[in-house]
Design an enzyme around this catalytic site. Structure first.
Site, PDB file in Angstrom:
ATOM      1  N   HIS A 206     -24.868 -28.128  17.419  1.00 47.96           N
ATOM      2  CA  HIS A 206     -23.517 -28.540  17.018  1.00 47.96           C
ATOM      3  C   HIS A 206     -23.226 -28.471  15.530  1.00 47.96           C
ATOM      4  O   HIS A 206     -22.084 -28.611  15.120  1.00 47.96           O
ATOM      5  CB  HIS A 206     -23.234 -29.974  17.486  1.00 47.96           C
ATOM      6  CG  HIS A 206     -23.897 -31.021  16.634  1.00 47.96           C
ATOM      7  ND1 HIS A 206     -25.196 -31.394  16.792  1.00 47.96           N
ATOM      8  CD2 HIS A 206     -23.422 -31.763  15.595  1.00 47.96           C
ATOM      9  CE1 HIS A 206     -25.508 -32.329  15.912  1.00 47.96           C
ATOM     10  NE2 HIS A 206     -24.462 -32.567  15.169  1.00 47.96           N
TER      11      HIS A 206
HETATM   12  C1  UD1 Z   1     -19.991 -35.121  13.288  1.00 46.97           C
HETATM   13  C2  UD1 Z   1     -20.706 -35.396  11.966  1.00 46.97           C
HETATM   14  C3  UD1 Z   1     -22.149 -34.905  12.055  1.00 46.97           C
HETATM   15  C4  UD1 Z   1     -22.853 -35.460  13.265  1.00 46.97           C
HETATM   16  C5  UD1 Z   1     -22.030 -35.223  14.518  1.00 46.97           C
HETATM   17  C6  UD1 Z   1     -22.674 -35.913  15.681  1.00 46.97           C
HETATM   18  C7  UD1 Z   1     -19.266 -35.274   9.970  1.00 46.97           C
HETATM   19  C8  UD1 Z   1     -18.913 -34.480   8.788  1.00 46.97           C
HETATM   20  N1  UD1 Z   1     -20.061 -34.682  10.874  1.00 46.97           N
HETATM   21  O1  UD1 Z   1     -19.922 -33.730  13.461  1.00 46.97           O
HETATM   22  O2  UD1 Z   1     -22.844 -35.316  10.884  1.00 46.97           O
HETATM   23  O3  UD1 Z   1     -24.091 -34.819  13.394  1.00 46.97           O
HETATM   24  O4  UD1 Z   1     -20.706 -35.737  14.352  1.00 46.97           O
HETATM   25  O5  UD1 Z   1     -22.326 -35.351  16.899  1.00 46.97           O
HETATM   26  O6  UD1 Z   1     -18.844 -36.403  10.082  1.00 46.97           O
HETATM   27  N2  UD1 Z   1     -14.556 -33.007  19.283  1.00 46.97           N
HETATM   28  C9  UD1 Z   1     -13.994 -33.227  20.510  1.00 46.97           C
HETATM   29  N3  UD1 Z   1     -14.197 -34.458  21.075  1.00 46.97           N
HETATM   30  C10 UD1 Z   1     -14.907 -35.454  20.485  1.00 46.97           C
HETATM   31  C11 UD1 Z   1     -15.458 -35.211  19.225  1.00 46.97           C
HETATM   32  C12 UD1 Z   1     -15.273 -33.983  18.629  1.00 46.97           C
HETATM   33  O7  UD1 Z   1     -13.352 -32.369  21.081  1.00 46.97           O
HETATM   34  O8  UD1 Z   1     -15.037 -36.545  21.070  1.00 46.97           O
HETATM   35  C13 UD1 Z   1     -14.352 -31.676  18.656  1.00 46.97           C
HETATM   36  C14 UD1 Z   1     -13.030 -31.585  17.912  1.00 46.97           C
HETATM   37  O9  UD1 Z   1     -12.535 -30.297  17.996  1.00 46.97           O
HETATM   38  C15 UD1 Z   1     -13.442 -31.841  16.475  1.00 46.97           C
HETATM   39  C16 UD1 Z   1     -14.812 -31.148  16.441  1.00 46.97           C
HETATM   40  O10 UD1 Z   1     -15.391 -31.422  17.720  1.00 46.97           O
HETATM   41  O11 UD1 Z   1     -12.544 -31.325  15.551  1.00 46.97           O
HETATM   42  C17 UD1 Z   1     -15.721 -31.634  15.356  1.00 46.97           C
HETATM   43  O12 UD1 Z   1     -15.825 -33.053  15.398  1.00 46.97           O
HETATM   44  P1  UD1 Z   1     -16.160 -33.837  14.051  1.00 46.97           P
HETATM   45  O13 UD1 Z   1     -16.290 -35.276  14.354  1.00 46.97           O
HETATM   46  O14 UD1 Z   1     -15.236 -33.441  12.966  1.00 46.97           O
HETATM   47  O15 UD1 Z   1     -17.555 -33.222  13.628  1.00 46.97           O
HETATM   48  P2  UD1 Z   1     -18.907 -33.069  14.450  1.00 46.97           P
HETATM   49  O16 UD1 Z   1     -19.251 -31.636  14.494  1.00 46.97           O
HETATM   50  O17 UD1 Z   1     -18.828 -33.809  15.720  1.00 46.97           O
HETATM   51  N1  UDP Z   2     -27.218 -37.310  22.643  1.00 46.53           N
HETATM   52  C1  UDP Z   2     -26.722 -37.821  23.833  1.00 46.53           C
HETATM   53  N2  UDP Z   2     -26.060 -36.966  24.674  1.00 46.53           N
HETATM   54  C2  UDP Z   2     -25.893 -35.653  24.408  1.00 46.53           C
HETATM   55  C3  UDP Z   2     -26.417 -35.144  23.182  1.00 46.53           C
HETATM   56  C4  UDP Z   2     -27.062 -36.017  22.325  1.00 46.53           C
HETATM   57  O1  UDP Z   2     -26.871 -39.011  24.123  1.00 46.53           O
HETATM   58  O2  UDP Z   2     -25.274 -34.944  25.206  1.00 46.53           O
HETATM   59  C5  UDP Z   2     -27.886 -38.236  21.725  1.00 46.53           C
HETATM   60  C6  UDP Z   2     -29.217 -37.785  21.221  1.00 46.53           C
HETATM   61  O3  UDP Z   2     -30.252 -38.099  22.144  1.00 46.53           O
HETATM   62  C7  UDP Z   2     -29.321 -38.529  19.913  1.00 46.53           C
HETATM   63  C8  UDP Z   2     -27.901 -38.546  19.407  1.00 46.53           C
HETATM   64  O4  UDP Z   2     -27.077 -38.322  20.553  1.00 46.53           O
HETATM   65  O5  UDP Z   2     -29.724 -39.861  20.129  1.00 46.53           O
HETATM   66  C9  UDP Z   2     -27.742 -37.452  18.408  1.00 46.53           C
HETATM   67  O6  UDP Z   2     -26.425 -37.150  18.224  1.00 46.53           O
HETATM   68  P1  UDP Z   2     -25.955 -35.754  17.605  1.00 46.53           P
HETATM   69  O7  UDP Z   2     -26.940 -34.697  17.896  1.00 46.53           O
HETATM   70  O8  UDP Z   2     -24.580 -35.568  18.061  1.00 46.53           O
HETATM   71  O9  UDP Z   2     -25.878 -36.093  16.039  1.00 46.53           O
HETATM   72  P2  UDP Z   2     -26.929 -36.029  14.831  1.00 46.53           P
HETATM   73  O10 UDP Z   2     -28.110 -36.844  15.183  1.00 46.53           O
HETATM   74  O11 UDP Z   2     -27.243 -34.589  14.596  1.00 46.53           O
HETATM   75  O12 UDP Z   2     -26.148 -36.569  13.685  1.00 46.53           O
END
Ligand code: UD1
Ligand code: UDP
Length: 362
Positions: A206
């Site tokens: 992601h």
């Molecule tokens: C964010 C964090 C990242 C973390 C990740 C965990 C920042 C800069 N990044 O990244 O550090 O590792 O969360 O998963 O804060 N979206 C949906 N539904 C949701 C959430 C997101 O559709 O419930 C889609 C939307 O198009 C959104 C995109 O994902 O614009 C990115 O979401 P965003 O929260 O901006 O960044 P992440 O890539 O999730």
């Molecule tokens: N995770 C989860 N369901 C999923 C993918 C990840 O519960 O479908 C959990 C994962 O085991 C970990 C946390 O979400 O505990 C990590 O989140 P993510 O990878 O989104 O963010 P990051 O750790 O990179 O910030």
């Protein structure tokens, strides 16, 4: 003691689940949770609150799906209003998301004390959005909870040992607490096209750096496709990645499933042969479950796992991804060092916050 906790993204819900349930047991602690709404799909948010019994947020801001500036700015405006109204003794922040940054900025401007869990991690690369967020959050925090030796080294290099207003506390990693505490609840995901006894590889993907760059995404997908042709790959897909694959019309051959709850994730971590990931959390969880991770990055702030050979940096090189899979599939990791505190971080964090606030009010 009144503590305002700011969360917004999936990994923060899991971290808060551990600490918030402890706060509930302490009589003189009142915790108010702000959910910024950064993650909002039920499978990215609600599911964690329900399954882990996280107390309901008092405030839900619904700020998401925007550029970094707009998202952070809108969060700042709303969090500031809440903090002015709630007047907490401390703001508690986790990790390095935009929600963390907004919480830190709102609190420091109001001269409210800040505790930051997961401090000191660095990629030494300001093009990574999380790097900016974590450097800022660390720099304005009063209690700096760092998880590892390397994190402390980074903080010392930035002069934290000479900062009088920052208390540096080695907490270990709160994700290790979560993995061990919730392990007994793990459950095999329903509707998976493989059985619990089948061999499979678990993958997550992601990071902005991997999904926004079309070439990198194609290379990583090529590596996953080669593995899936030999051993099934199960990939709970982050919405960001799903959107990019569709936009770019990239064919990903894997058992792609919607994001799953933490209890299902723990089960996949427990049963898989190997992990492929760019997630900060998942790369450590693979180690907690004695599995090797191949990391889609050229550097990891959890460097100790790479140096110990438990994680392998394969970047976006499909050849390397496939060869590392062949070399590491089914390899069991023997934990020799206690890198992350052994699952006791919550006690250190809560004890330190209580002592700090008591000291400040005396
Ligand atoms: C964010 C964090 C990242 C973390 C990740 C965990 C920042 C800069 N990044 O990244 O550090 O590792 O969360 O998963 O804060 N979206 C949906 N539904 C949701 C959430 C997101 O559709 O419930 C889609 C939307 O198009 C959104 C995109 O994902 O614009 C990115 O979401 P965003 O929260 O901006 O960044 P992440 O890539 O999730
Ligand atoms: N995770 C989860 N369901 C999923 C993918 C990840 O519960 O479908 C959990 C994962 O085991 C970990 C946390 O979400 O505990 C990590 O989140 P993510 O990878 O989104 O963010 P990051 O750790 O990179 O910030």
């Amino acid at each position: 003691m009144k503590i305002v906790t700011v969360v917004g993204a999936r990994p923060q819900f899991i971290k808060a689940a551990v600490i918030s349930s402890e706060f509930e047991k302490i009589e003189n602690v009142e915790e108010v949770i702000i959910h910024t709404g950064q993650h909002y799909d039920s499978k990215m948010s609600d599911i964690f609150f329900k399954e882990m019994g996280i107390p309901e947020p008092k405030y839900f801001l619904s700020i998401n799906n925007a550029s970094h500036g707009k998202m952070t700015g809108n969060m700042l405006i709303e969090i500031e209003k809440i903090l002015v109204n709630e007047k907490p003794d401390l703001v508690l922040l986790y990790g390095d998301t935009n929600s963390t940054l907004a919480g830190a900025l709102a609190a420091v401007k109001l001269k409210i004390k800040i505790a930051h869990v997961e401090s000191g991690l660095r990629n030494h690369d300001l093009t990574i959005p999380e790097e900016v967020n974590r450097i800022f959050a660390d720099s304005v925090s009063n209690i700096v909870f760092y998880p590892t030796d390397l994190a402390l080294q980074n903080l010392i290099e930035e002069g934290y040992d000479k900062k009088n207003d920052a208390l540096l506390v080695r907490s270990g990693d709160i994700m290790e607490d979560a993995a061990y505490l919730f392990k007994e609840h793990m459950v095999w995901p329903s509707n998976l096209p493989i059985n619990v006894d089948d061999e499979f590889v678990l993958a997550t993907l992601h990071r902005a750096g991997n999904t926004d760059d079309a070439d990198r995404l194609k290379n990583i997908v090529e590596g996953i496709n080669r593995i899936h042709a030999v051993t099934p790959v199960v990939l709970p897909i982050h919405p960001r990645t799903a959107k990019r694959l569709t936009e770019l019309n990239i064919q990903l051959d894997a058992h792609i499933i919607e994001p799953i709850g933490y209890f299902e994730m723990l089960s996949l971590l427990d049963k898989c042969q190997l992990v492929l990931t760019d997630s900060g959390g998942v790369q450590k969880e693979s180690y907690f479950f004695n599995k090797v991770s191949l990391i889609f990055a050229e550097y990891s702030p959890w460097k100790e796992l790479v140096e110990a050979g438990f994680n392998v940096l394969v970047d976006d090189n499909s050849e390397l991804i496939y060869n590392a899979f062949v070399a590491n599939k089914g390899r069991k990791v023997e934990k020799t060092d206690n890198f992350y505190g052994g699952g006791e971080a919550r006690h250190v964090i809560i004890g330190s916050i209580q002592a700090y606030l008591k000291d400040k009010t005396c």
